[in-house]
Design a protein around this motif. Structure first.
Motif, PDB file in Angstrom:
ATOM      1  N   SER A 342       1.189  -1.370  -0.195  1.00  0.00           N
ATOM      2  CA  SER A 342       0.530  -0.104  -0.339  1.00  0.00           C
ATOM      3  C   SER A 342       1.065   1.149  -0.446  1.00  0.00           C
ATOM      4  N   VAL A 343       0.008   2.690  -0.044  1.00  0.00           N
ATOM      5  CA  VAL A 343       0.736   3.498   0.037  1.00  0.00           C
ATOM      6  C   VAL A 343      -0.145   4.779   0.189  1.00  0.00           C
ATOM      7  N   SER A 344       0.496   5.368   1.932  1.00  0.00           N
ATOM      8  CA  SER A 344      -0.161   5.759   2.796  1.00  0.00           C
ATOM      9  C   SER A 344       1.037   7.140   2.687  1.00  0.00           C
ATOM     10  N   PRO A 345       0.361   8.243   3.403  1.00  0.00           N
ATOM     11  CA  PRO A 345       1.096   9.269   3.479  1.00  0.00           C
ATOM     12  C   PRO A 345       1.908   9.704   4.991  1.00  0.00           C
ATOM     13  N   SER A 346       3.147  10.147   5.300  1.00  0.00           N
ATOM     14  CA  SER A 346       4.158  10.209   6.033  1.00  0.00           C
ATOM     15  C   SER A 346       5.135  11.794   6.348  1.00  0.00           C
ATOM     16  N   SER A 347       5.713  12.010   7.247  1.00  0.00           N
ATOM     17  CA  SER A 347       5.872  13.120   7.106  1.00  0.00           C
ATOM     18  C   SER A 347       7.609  12.200   6.341  1.00  0.00           C
ATOM     19  N   THR A 348       8.328  13.595   6.688  1.00  0.00           N
ATOM     20  CA  THR A 348       9.862  13.236   6.240  1.00  0.00           C
ATOM     21  C   THR A 348      11.156  13.251   7.215  1.00  0.00           C
ATOM     22  N   ASN A 349      11.472  15.442   6.940  1.00  0.00           N
ATOM     23  CA  ASN A 349      12.603  15.538   8.284  1.00  0.00           C
ATOM     24  C   ASN A 349      11.614  16.264   8.712  1.00  0.00           C
ATOM     25  N   LEU A 350      11.014  15.990   9.785  1.00  0.00           N
ATOM     26  CA  LEU A 350       9.738  16.949  10.728  1.00  0.00           C
ATOM     27  C   LEU A 350      10.482  17.835  11.327  1.00  0.00           C
ATOM     28  N   SER A 351       9.909  18.427  11.564  1.00  0.00           N
ATOM     29  CA  SER A 351      11.119  19.741  12.981  1.00  0.00           C
ATOM     30  C   SER A 351       9.719  21.218  13.162  1.00  0.00           C
ATOM     31  N   LEU A 352       9.993  21.075  14.215  1.00  0.00           N
ATOM     32  CA  LEU A 352       8.917  21.569  15.195  1.00  0.00           C
ATOM     33  C   LEU A 352      10.913  22.624  15.359  1.00  0.00           C
ATOM     34  N   GLU A 353      10.412  24.030  15.119  1.00  0.00           N
ATOM     35  CA  GLU A 353      12.074  25.039  14.826  1.00  0.00           C
ATOM     36  C   GLU A 353      11.855  25.150  16.592  1.00  0.00           C
ATOM     37  N   PRO A 354      12.832  25.574  16.514  1.00  0.00           N
ATOM     38  CA  PRO A 354      13.653  26.393  17.975  1.00  0.00           C
ATOM     39  C   PRO A 354      13.130  27.262  17.764  1.00  0.00           C
ATOM     40  N   GLY A 355      13.056  27.887  19.758  1.00  0.00           N
ATOM     41  CA  GLY A 355      12.980  29.511  20.103  1.00  0.00           C
ATOM     42  C   GLY A 355      14.076  30.253  20.566  1.00  0.00           C
ATOM     43  N   ASP A 356      14.491  31.270  20.541  1.00  0.00           N
ATOM     44  CA  ASP A 356      15.599  32.042  21.173  1.00  0.00           C
ATOM     45  C   ASP A 356      15.938  32.011  22.722  1.00  0.00           C
ATOM     46  N   ILE A 357      15.238  30.866  23.519  1.00  0.00           N
ATOM     47  CA  ILE A 357      15.600  31.021  24.722  1.00  0.00           C
ATOM     48  C   ILE A 357      15.970  29.538  25.594  1.00  0.00           C
ATOM     49  N   SER A 358      17.081  29.405  26.100  1.00  0.00           N
ATOM     50  CA  SER A 358      18.088  28.096  26.215  1.00  0.00           C
ATOM     51  C   SER A 358      17.308  27.433  27.284  1.00  0.00           C
ATOM     52  N   PRO A 359      17.223  26.146  26.870  1.00  0.00           N
ATOM     53  CA  PRO A 359      16.322  25.227  28.539  1.00  0.00           C
ATOM     54  C   PRO A 359      16.331  25.635  29.845  1.00  0.00           C
ATOM     55  N   GLU A 360      18.305  25.742  29.992  1.00  0.00           N
ATOM     56  CA  GLU A 360      17.663  26.583  31.383  1.00  0.00           C
ATOM     57  C   GLU A 360      16.607  27.500  32.173  1.00  0.00           C
ATOM     58  N   ASP A 361      17.311  28.691  31.231  1.00  0.00           N
ATOM     59  CA  ASP A 361      16.469  29.831  30.824  1.00  0.00           C
ATOM     60  C   ASP A 361      15.080  29.625  31.068  1.00  0.00           C
ATOM     61  N   LEU A 362      14.991  28.688  30.199  1.00  0.00           N
ATOM     62  CA  LEU A 362      13.039  28.203  29.751  1.00  0.00           C
ATOM     63  C   LEU A 362      12.278  27.699  31.509  1.00  0.00           C
ATOM     64  N   ILE A 363      13.461  26.725  32.064  1.00  0.00           N
ATOM     65  CA  ILE A 363      13.088  25.893  33.446  1.00  0.00           C
ATOM     66  C   ILE A 363      13.332  27.297  34.463  1.00  0.00           C
ATOM     67  N   ALA A 364      14.063  28.010  34.243  1.00  0.00           N
ATOM     68  CA  ALA A 364      14.778  29.071  34.921  1.00  0.00           C
ATOM     69  C   ALA A 364      13.267  29.858  35.287  1.00  0.00           C
ATOM     70  N   GLN A 365      12.380  30.147  34.504  1.00  0.00           N
ATOM     71  CA  GLN A 365      11.728  30.926  34.090  1.00  0.00           C
ATOM     72  C   GLN A 365      10.001  30.495  34.682  1.00  0.00           C
ATOM     73  N   ILE A 366      10.038  29.156  34.527  1.00  0.00           N
ATOM     74  CA  ILE A 366       8.777  28.473  34.967  1.00  0.00           C
ATOM     75  C   ILE A 366       8.561  28.391  36.295  1.00  0.00           C
ATOM     76  N   GLY A 367       9.667  27.977  37.237  1.00  0.00           N
ATOM     77  CA  GLY A 367       9.961  28.522  38.491  1.00  0.00           C
ATOM     78  C   GLY A 367       9.131  26.876  39.649  1.00  0.00           C
ATOM     79  N   ALA A 368       8.119  26.863  39.213  1.00  0.00           N
ATOM     80  CA  ALA A 368       7.630  25.454  39.407  1.00  0.00           C
ATOM     81  C   ALA A 368       7.246  24.539  38.161  1.00  0.00           C
ATOM     82  N   GLY A 369       6.575  23.266  38.190  1.00  0.00           N
ATOM     83  CA  GLY A 369       6.983  22.455  37.010  1.00  0.00           C
ATOM     84  C   GLY A 369       6.917  20.963  36.946  1.00  0.00           C
ATOM     85  N   PHE A 370       6.544  20.457  35.892  1.00  0.00           N
ATOM     86  CA  PHE A 370       7.251  19.008  35.684  1.00  0.00           C
ATOM     87  C   PHE A 370       8.331  18.786  34.640  1.00  0.00           C
ATOM     88  N   TYR A 371       9.097  18.132  34.830  1.00  0.00           N
ATOM     89  CA  TYR A 371      10.380  17.825  33.626  1.00  0.00           C
ATOM     90  C   TYR A 371      10.320  16.584  33.385  1.00  0.00           C
TER      91      TYR A 371
END
Length: 448
Positions: A342-371
């Motif tokens: 069969s033939v069915s559609p699918s993604s190839t090189n799929l990317s959710l493009e990044p933001g402009d904040i580091s993961p460390e700063d993102l976590i720091a801004q959250i304060g409290a949460g779940f990683y």
């Protein structure tokens, strides 16, 4: 493995199969040969547990008689004439399918680029064994690691040969090399497991086995003595990149044309509307040189171009093959994938493009949460958008990962989650799905 790159003989056999199908009464036909070669070694506690090697060239023939279609598969030793006649006989008694067809001839890739998908490096079973042993040894050397679930190394190649009755003839091959290890930290009822791996098209690009092992060991040790947390709502949940990749793959499922045609996607009526948080971009590009999921043409012979699937949060495209596109009155965008017959559609090189904040700063801004570092089960319902998964990871306090967490459930609705995503800037594009660390606000956690 390098001797397998020449596909000229397979192209000849595929062309012969198509000709035989036409002579047997098919109006149109295409023949596909999926080539696969692989070898792997698995070890545990310093001893080899498994050594595997396989190779195959799987033939598939699809024939059209009017609006009727049939597909058959066989191994290389099968008589081609018999295969063609059987396929045509099956098609003649099959129900009509108004959407099944070959791709339009004006969409075929008459020429295509070399995307450098094949590395001819020969890797012996001894090299695979040594790499697996080195990864495990490095993981076991991490203080706190108490046992091994095993390590492995692999090499292989795969590719596609495609010939159609309306003029397409082409092939491509790709290589793949991998290393992985999984270990256990702690003792008794306090044991925790984690893993690490790497997979590349080119052998020289692989992470060193010692680095993979060390990372696996460190991940496992950090998970020792997890706690439960209180049930709560309106919690910010952060997805580690390897979890975020799976989440983005879920977005791809929701914008797959096959789901739209079957009316099984909650986004089926959202074309041209905002479905993600404003500013977010998802791209899909099959033409990336040395891309993990690149291909010069799709399973129907159509060259796919880079698409911005979601732009500034607005849905712009579905993933489409020819038959799926016809069903929803659109045209293919070169995302057809052969799956058996069969033939069915699918993604190839799929990317959710990044933001402009580091993961460390993102976590720091959250304060409290779940990683979140691990999910249990497949908790997304693409028909309704409801999302619920078992999860483990680390609790975030004062902007830092404070202690390990397990035995909790995270829940929300994908419609809400999509509108509350904040991406970090740590994207790694070496896999077929690329995503940075993602923070999602407003989720519910079920704990103690």
């Amino acid at each position: 493995m390098s001797s397998d790159i020449d596909s000229s003989k397979l192209l000849e056999r595929a062309s012969e199969l198509v000709d035989l199908a036409r002579r047997a009464g098919a109006d149109e036909a295409d023949a596909v040969i999926v080539r696969s070669r692989s070898q792997s070694v698995g070890v545990r506690l310093g001893k080899v547990e498994s050594t595997e090697s396989s190779e195959s060239d799987d033939f598939s023939l699809r024939v059209f008689v009017g609006k009727r279609v049939a597909s058959v598969s066989a191994n290389p030793g099968f008589d081609l004439k018999t295969l063609a006649e059987r396929a045509v006989a099956m098609a003649k008694v099959s129900p009509e399918d108004p959407y099944a067809c070959l791709a339009d001839s004006n969409r075929l890739a008459n020429s295509y680029d070399d995307l450098e998908l094949f590395d001819p490096t020969e890797v012996s079973s001894d090299q695979l064994r040594e790499a697996a042993l080195a990864a495990e040894e490095a993981a076991l050397a991490v203080r706190g690691v108490s046992n091994s679930s095993g390590a492995g190394a692999s090499s292989g190649m795969g590719g596609l040969v495609l010939v159609t009755s309306h003029g397409f003839s082409g092939s491509y091959m790709g290589s793949r090399f991998g290393r992985s290890v999984s270990v256990i930290a702690g003792e008794g009822t306090k044991m925790e497991r984690d893993y690490d791996y790497d997979s590349r098209l080119y052998f020289a690009d692989l992470d060193k086995p010692e680095d993979i092992g060390r990372r696996a060991g460190e991940r496992a040790v950090k998970r020792i003595n997890p706690r439960q947390v209180d049930t709560g709502s309106n919690v910010t949940v952060v997805f580690d990149p390897r979890i975020a990749r799976g989440f983005v793959g879920g977005i791809a499922g929701a914008i797959n044309g096959a789901s739209v045609a079957r009316k099984t996607s909650f986004l089926r009526d959202k074309m041209g509307q905002q479905v993600l948080k404003k500013g977010l971009v998802i791209t899909d590009d099959p033409q990336i040189v040395r891309g993990a999921s690149s291909r010069p043409f799709d399973g129907e012979g159509v060259r796919g171009e880079k698409l911005v699937m979601i732009e500034d949060g607005v849905l712009k495209h579905w993933f489409l093959s020819t038959s799926t596109a016809r069903e929803i009155r659109l045209e293919t965008n070169g995302r057809g994938v052969r799956g058996g017959t069969s033939v069915s559609p699918s993604s190839t090189n799929l990317s959710l493009e990044p933001g402009d904040i580091s993961p460390e700063d993102l976590i720091a801004q959250i304060g409290a949460g779940f990683y979140v570092t691990e999910l249990i089960g497949h908790g997304a319902n693409l028909l309704t958008g409801e999302y619920s998964c078992g999860a483990s990871g680390f609790w975030i306090e004062n902007g830092e990962k404070a202690f390990p967490v397990s035995e909790v459930t995270i829940a929300s609705n994908l419609k809400d989650m999509f509108m509350r995503i904040t991406p970090a800037n740590d994207i790694d594009r070496k896999y077929g799905v690329a995503a940075p660390t993602l923070a999602i606000e407003g989720m519910t956690i079920a704990g103690r």
